[in-house]
Every structure is written in C-alpha cells, then in structure tokens.
Design a protein around this motif. Structure first.
Motif, PDB file in Angstrom:
ATOM      1  N   ASN A   1       0.808  -1.234   0.000  1.00 31.15           N
ATOM      2  CA  ASN A   1       0.000   0.000   0.000  1.00 31.15           C
ATOM      3  C   ASN A   1       0.832   1.270   0.000  1.00 31.15           C
ATOM      4  N   GLY A   2       2.059   1.191  -0.458  1.00 31.01           N
ATOM      5  CA  GLY A   2       2.895   2.379  -0.622  1.00 31.01           C
ATOM      6  C   GLY A   2       3.340   3.031   0.668  1.00 31.01           C
ATOM      7  N   ASN A   3       3.365   2.255   1.742  1.00 33.17           N
ATOM      8  CA  ASN A   3       3.818   2.822   3.011  1.00 33.17           C
ATOM      9  C   ASN A   3       4.665   1.796   3.772  1.00 33.17           C
ATOM     10  N   THR A   4       5.160   2.172   4.933  1.00 27.06           N
ATOM     11  CA  THR A   4       6.011   1.281   5.728  1.00 27.06           C
ATOM     12  C   THR A   4       5.254   0.567   6.838  1.00 27.06           C
ATOM     13  N   ASP A   5       3.929   0.731   6.889  1.00 25.10           N
ATOM     14  CA  ASP A   5       3.105   0.092   7.921  1.00 25.10           C
ATOM     15  C   ASP A   5       2.782  -1.339   7.496  1.00 25.10           C
ATOM     16  N   PRO A   6       3.365  -2.344   8.142  1.00 29.08           N
ATOM     17  CA  PRO A   6       3.127  -3.724   7.723  1.00 29.08           C
ATOM     18  C   PRO A   6       1.714  -4.226   8.035  1.00 29.08           C
ATOM     19  N   SER A   7       0.948  -3.494   8.840  1.00 25.06           N
ATOM     20  CA  SER A   7      -0.385  -3.981   9.225  1.00 25.06           C
ATOM     21  C   SER A   7      -1.386  -3.942   8.065  1.00 25.06           C
ATOM     22  N   ASP A   8      -1.101  -3.157   7.013  1.00 22.67           N
ATOM     23  CA  ASP A   8      -2.033  -3.116   5.887  1.00 22.67           C
ATOM     24  C   ASP A   8      -1.490  -3.843   4.651  1.00 22.67           C
ATOM     25  N   ASP A   9      -0.421  -4.603   4.817  1.00 25.03           N
ATOM     26  CA  ASP A   9       0.143  -5.399   3.723  1.00 25.03           C
ATOM     27  C   ASP A   9      -0.709  -6.653   3.501  1.00 25.03           C
ATOM     28  N   TYR A  10      -0.738  -7.134   2.259  1.00 24.39           N
ATOM     29  CA  TYR A  10      -1.418  -8.398   1.983  1.00 24.39           C
ATOM     30  C   TYR A  10      -0.776  -9.073   0.775  1.00 24.39           C
ATOM     31  N   ASP A  11      -0.982 -10.386   0.699  1.00 24.73           N
ATOM     32  CA  ASP A  11      -0.414 -11.192  -0.373  1.00 24.73           C
ATOM     33  C   ASP A  11      -1.534 -11.708  -1.278  1.00 24.73           C
ATOM     34  N   TYR A  12      -1.219 -12.685  -2.091  1.00 23.41           N
ATOM     35  CA  TYR A  12      -2.163 -13.257  -3.054  1.00 23.41           C
ATOM     36  C   TYR A  12      -3.437 -13.742  -2.366  1.00 23.41           C
ATOM     37  N   GLU A  13      -3.285 -14.496  -1.287  1.00 25.45           N
ATOM     38  CA  GLU A  13      -4.458 -15.017  -0.574  1.00 25.45           C
ATOM     39  C   GLU A  13      -5.267 -13.880   0.058  1.00 25.45           C
ATOM     40  N   GLY A  14      -4.590 -12.866   0.580  1.00 30.42           N
ATOM     41  CA  GLY A  14      -5.285 -11.714   1.129  1.00 30.42           C
ATOM     42  C   GLY A  14      -6.068 -10.969   0.062  1.00 30.42           C
ATOM     43  N   LEU A  15      -5.490 -10.844  -1.137  1.00 30.21           N
ATOM     44  CA  LEU A  15      -6.187 -10.203  -2.251  1.00 30.21           C
ATOM     45  C   LEU A  15      -7.416 -11.013  -2.641  1.00 30.21           C
ATOM     46  N   ARG A  16      -7.271 -12.331  -2.731  1.00 32.77           N
ATOM     47  CA  ARG A  16      -8.405 -13.200  -3.078  1.00 32.77           C
ATOM     48  C   ARG A  16      -9.544 -13.023  -2.085  1.00 32.77           C
ATOM     49  N   ALA A  17      -9.223 -13.023  -0.803  1.00 35.75           N
ATOM     50  CA  ALA A  17     -10.254 -12.875   0.232  1.00 35.75           C
ATOM     51  C   ALA A  17     -10.923 -11.505   0.138  1.00 35.75           C
ATOM     52  N   SER A  18     -10.131 -10.467  -0.074  1.00 28.99           N
ATOM     53  CA  SER A  18     -10.662  -9.112  -0.168  1.00 28.99           C
ATOM     54  C   SER A  18     -11.583  -8.966  -1.384  1.00 28.99           C
ATOM     55  N   LEU A  19     -11.151  -9.456  -2.531  1.00 28.59           N
ATOM     56  CA  LEU A  19     -11.975  -9.364  -3.737  1.00 28.59           C
ATOM     57  C   LEU A  19     -13.255 -10.184  -3.594  1.00 28.59           C
ATOM     58  N   ARG A  20     -13.146 -11.367  -2.994  1.00 35.25           N
ATOM     59  CA  ARG A  20     -14.319 -12.207  -2.793  1.00 35.25           C
ATOM     60  C   ARG A  20     -15.347 -11.465  -1.931  1.00 35.25           C
ATOM     61  N   ASN A  21     -14.899 -10.837  -0.851  1.00 36.90           N
ATOM     62  CA  ASN A  21     -15.810 -10.090   0.025  1.00 36.90           C
ATOM     63  C   ASN A  21     -16.399  -8.878  -0.681  1.00 36.90           C
ATOM     64  N   ASP A  22     -15.557  -8.131  -1.393  1.00 35.18           N
ATOM     65  CA  ASP A  22     -16.036  -6.934  -2.093  1.00 35.18           C
ATOM     66  C   ASP A  22     -17.075  -7.286  -3.154  1.00 35.18           C
ATOM     67  N   PHE A  23     -16.786  -8.290  -3.981  1.00 35.83           N
ATOM     68  CA  PHE A  23     -17.695  -8.614  -5.073  1.00 35.83           C
ATOM     69  C   PHE A  23     -18.937  -9.360  -4.605  1.00 35.83           C
ATOM     70  N   ALA A  24     -18.912  -9.958  -3.420  1.00 31.18           N
ATOM     71  CA  ALA A  24     -20.108 -10.616  -2.885  1.00 31.18           C
ATOM     72  C   ALA A  24     -21.209  -9.595  -2.622  1.00 31.18           C
ATOM     73  N   ARG A  25     -20.845  -8.380  -2.293  1.00 29.37           N
ATOM     74  CA  ARG A  25     -21.857  -7.356  -2.010  1.00 29.37           C
ATOM     75  C   ARG A  25     -22.162  -6.459  -3.217  1.00 29.37           C
ATOM     76  N   THR A  26     -21.413  -6.614  -4.310  1.00 29.70           N
ATOM     77  CA  THR A  26     -21.590  -5.758  -5.480  1.00 29.70           C
ATOM     78  C   THR A  26     -22.724  -6.285  -6.356  1.00 29.70           C
ATOM     79  N   ARG A  27     -23.708  -5.427  -6.609  1.00 36.09           N
ATOM     80  CA  ARG A  27     -24.840  -5.793  -7.465  1.00 36.09           C
ATOM     81  C   ARG A  27     -24.671  -5.263  -8.879  1.00 36.09           C
ATOM     82  N   GLU A  28     -24.079  -4.099  -9.018  1.00 33.88           N
ATOM     83  CA  GLU A  28     -23.778  -3.519 -10.327  1.00 33.88           C
ATOM     84  C   GLU A  28     -22.453  -2.793 -10.211  1.00 33.88           C
TER      85      GLU A  28
END
Length: 99
Positions: A11-38
């Motif tokens: 995320n362009g910063n030095t704070d490791p608490s907001d870092d994520y990898d491939y699995e973190g991206l998959r989980a985030s996208l799955r959650n985001d798109f589960a609520r997206t209707r359009e």
C-alpha cells in the motif's frame, strides 16, 4: 488468472499492518464482489513501461458501484490512479502488485 501467486501489496507505506499477499487479495476481492450488485468502471491507460521481465502500467479509473450492505443498497462512486506492477512468468504477464 491475471494475478501472480507471488502478488504482494504494501500500500505504498512502511506500515506492515495493511500489507497483503495473493491469498489476502483473493479474500478481499471475494468479500467486495459478494456485495456488489452492479459495477461500471471506466479505465484510462496513461503509460506502460517495460524492462526485461518486469513492467508497470499507470491507470486512471472512475467507478460507480451499487453495493449491498446490512443497512441496504447504496450507490458509491469514486476515482483513483494506480500503478500496476507486472512480472513475466512462463511467457505470460501477471500482476504482482498495485491492485
């Protein structure tokens, strides 16, 4: 299929608490798109820079999304600029950061 298993985002910063990898991206996208209707996204590609087996693509985008939350449906919109990082692997370009 467009994202490398080596994906990592800091995320362009030095704070490791907001870092994520491939699995973190998959989980985030799955959650985001589960609520997206359009979803409508307009993308403008501003630059591509290729250096051997790495590349960068700079995008500007606008989005309009109709999302469902516990409180009900809500339209959201916004815009941003991002710089995707790519790596060539087995003859294929995959995203390794920037989403």
């Amino acid at each position: 299929v467009l994202v490398s298993p080596r994906y990592f985002e800091d995320n362009g910063n030095t704070d490791p608490s907001d870092d994520y990898d491939y699995e973190g991206l998959r989980a985030s996208l799955r959650n985001d798109f589960a609520r997206t209707r359009e979803l409508k996204v307009d993308i403008r590609l501003d630059a591509i820079d290729v250096d051997d087996d790495t590349a960068f693509a700079e995008f500007y985008f606008n989005y309009h999304a109709h999302n469902e939350y516990p409180s009900g449906l809500r339209w959201e919109s916004g815009s941003d600029r991002t710089r995707l990082r790519f790596a060539r692997s087995g003859g294929q370009w995959l995203i390794v950061g920037g989403l």
